[in-house]
Design an enzyme around this catalytic site. Sequence first.
Site, mmCIF file in Angstrom:
data_model
loop_
_atom_site.group_PDB
_atom_site.id
_atom_site.type_symbol
_atom_site.label_atom_id
_atom_site.label_comp_id
_atom_site.label_asym_id
_atom_site.label_seq_id
_atom_site.Cartn_x
_atom_site.Cartn_y
_atom_site.Cartn_z
ATOM 1 C CG ASP A 1 -1.881 -1.164 1.213
ATOM 2 O OD1 ASP A 1 -2.150 -1.682 0.123
ATOM 3 O OD2 ASP A 1 -2.381 -1.540 2.286
ATOM 4 C CG ASP B 1 -12.210 -2.105 -1.476
ATOM 5 O OD1 ASP B 1 -11.446 -3.054 -1.703
ATOM 6 O OD2 ASP B 1 -11.868 -0.912 -1.596
#
Lengths: 204, 482
Positions: free
Chosen positions: B247, B366
């Site tokens: 990330d 998500d």
Amino acid sequence: MKGHDVVRPVTLIDSPVANVANIARVLRAAGASLEVTSDPLAVLRSKKVVLPGVGSFVAAMEWLRATRIDDALREIALRRTPLLGICVGHQLLFDSSDEMTTTAGLGLIRGRVSRLATSLPVPQIGWNRVRFNGAALFDGIEPDTPFYFVNSFVAADVPDEIARADYGRAFTAAVQKNNVYGVQFHPEKSSGPGLRVLRNFVWM
Amino acid sequence: MDVIPSLDLLDGAVVRLRRGDFADRTVYGEPAAVLDMLDVPRGSRIHIVDLAGSRDGKPVALDVVRRLSSRGLRVQAGGGVRTEADVALWLDAGAERVVVGTVAAENPELLRRFPSDRIIPALDILDGGIRVAGWTQSASRSLTEVLRLVESTGATEILVTDISRDGVLGGPSFALYRQLAALTPLRIIASGGVTTRGDIVSLARLGNVSGCVVGRALLDRRISLDEARARAASPRAIPPRIIPCLDVRDGRVVKGVNFEGIRDAGDPVECAIRYEEEGADEIAVLDISATDRGHATALETVRGIAESIYIPLTVGGGVRTIDDFRALLRAGADRVAINTAAVRRPELIAECANEFGVQAVVVSCDARGRTVMIRGGKDPAGLDAVEWCRRAEELGAGEILLTSVDRDGTHFGFDIELLRAVTGAVRINVIASGGAGEPAHFAEAIESGGATAALAASLFHDRKLTIGAVKQYLANERIPVR
């Protein structure tokens, strides 16, 4: 530097339908002195040629025709200049593909490219084990080594197969006819073994 | 591994009872017609459960078995087998084999009276013990005692039902079958819990499972027999991928819990190189920069990583347009994940697939529970995750990256229920993401969840676990690894 002793001249076709930068980097790591070009005359002057490709066979073939690189590739194949097709570049070597309607390929290797006939997920994505015969392209590589594949289409049951893999059923992982080579996997993404395949090609 | 269609019979028809209630049944039709509907070829093994026979304690559906056997089907029949005479009745009716339940546990001597290839001892197991008499009582012998006795009769195969999993969404009881591999050389016919193609693959990988009985999933057309058999035939076709994720924000690797509470975790290029050395099958980079400037930096980061590794690179985060997509491919990404922009304008998926090929398009979903979340997991999109993933597949997604927002960063394990729902609904590859905390979680995501790849971030960054350790664990569980 010892000049031509440590690098070998290789021409990389600068197809817009390919991830040329990645292949260029790994070819250089394999010892190639690269000319990256979309000029058919440069292709005709080549000592060795790499034809990359991802995505659409139809789009890639259209581009080869529009640039006249298709004829240049046929010409160098006649002269036995080593040529390596990668992924869709490998598929382009065959007679035709059923990707949309039937589209003619370069016709350098006999066979037809069609959609993976399997109940497994398509596209195939991942490291699949490759079985090969004694072809020089795989020198120094352990049998059943996994290479990275990402593809929905394959050639299968072709006479010039030098390596195969299974995805629901057997398909052609690599071909060779005279000095024309093709690999369905991505050697530039297959870590050490992939680098070795490219080095074998660059130095053969 | 053979896939054995299973039919519950009552009053001459194929039925399903709700919670064992004979009054509350779904009727699928006459057995031969149902088998035609399921495209069951001649020569197939089929599994017959004589419900009236189980209820009444004696074979009832003999005529049906007679008819099916004469059609060239290899019937294994069970239900209501109490005595030697019951077994003989089924065999006389043409059954190839007879499934013997309660008696096998209570009176294994009966097994010796028939050739071992004509009998399938069936064990119903709850919490490591055998249940008998319609699951209501514990058997007088322990599981290992019964296994020894069954082995001594010359039997080679047993039918095993894990009662605790019956009707549960978690899929077959892989742990039980694995445990049995250590306890007995008997081959297992697994019964119960098969609902997805992935379940078939995972059962076939175990090695000691020679068959699996599938009823409802076939009848409800969740899977086809043809396809199930094809999947069972090549369970090790391609090893699942283990994907460390970086990330990245403003050029640095960061990691947050539940998408928030971000902290610095190092240099992206150094991390990527280390992961390739550790045996990562692919690297993922998720750009979580909040600004345009941050995204521009991410492009540099991607270029830096692509120039340093020799394995595939998938990049996502902040991809709004086809130009963003192209820029990431040019920077060296092999595949690009799109998320919020695809939810807002689903045609983007088709446009990218047409332009760059389906293999380049990853749709990142998500989910909180089964609700699709956008904007980095912050806002509900008003979509069901399963429906959305199915739509994304239709539009040309080559793969789904499925992240549980609830589990992300918690190390509690992947959301198996969510994974099963999505992997059962789409045919493309699904990457499990969110919640990995230990090697067993990866095995679970692949085996029970049906994922063909599993991704983790903080677990690997913090060096709590190496990729090599995960792969070693998977290999020990007979899950193929590169």
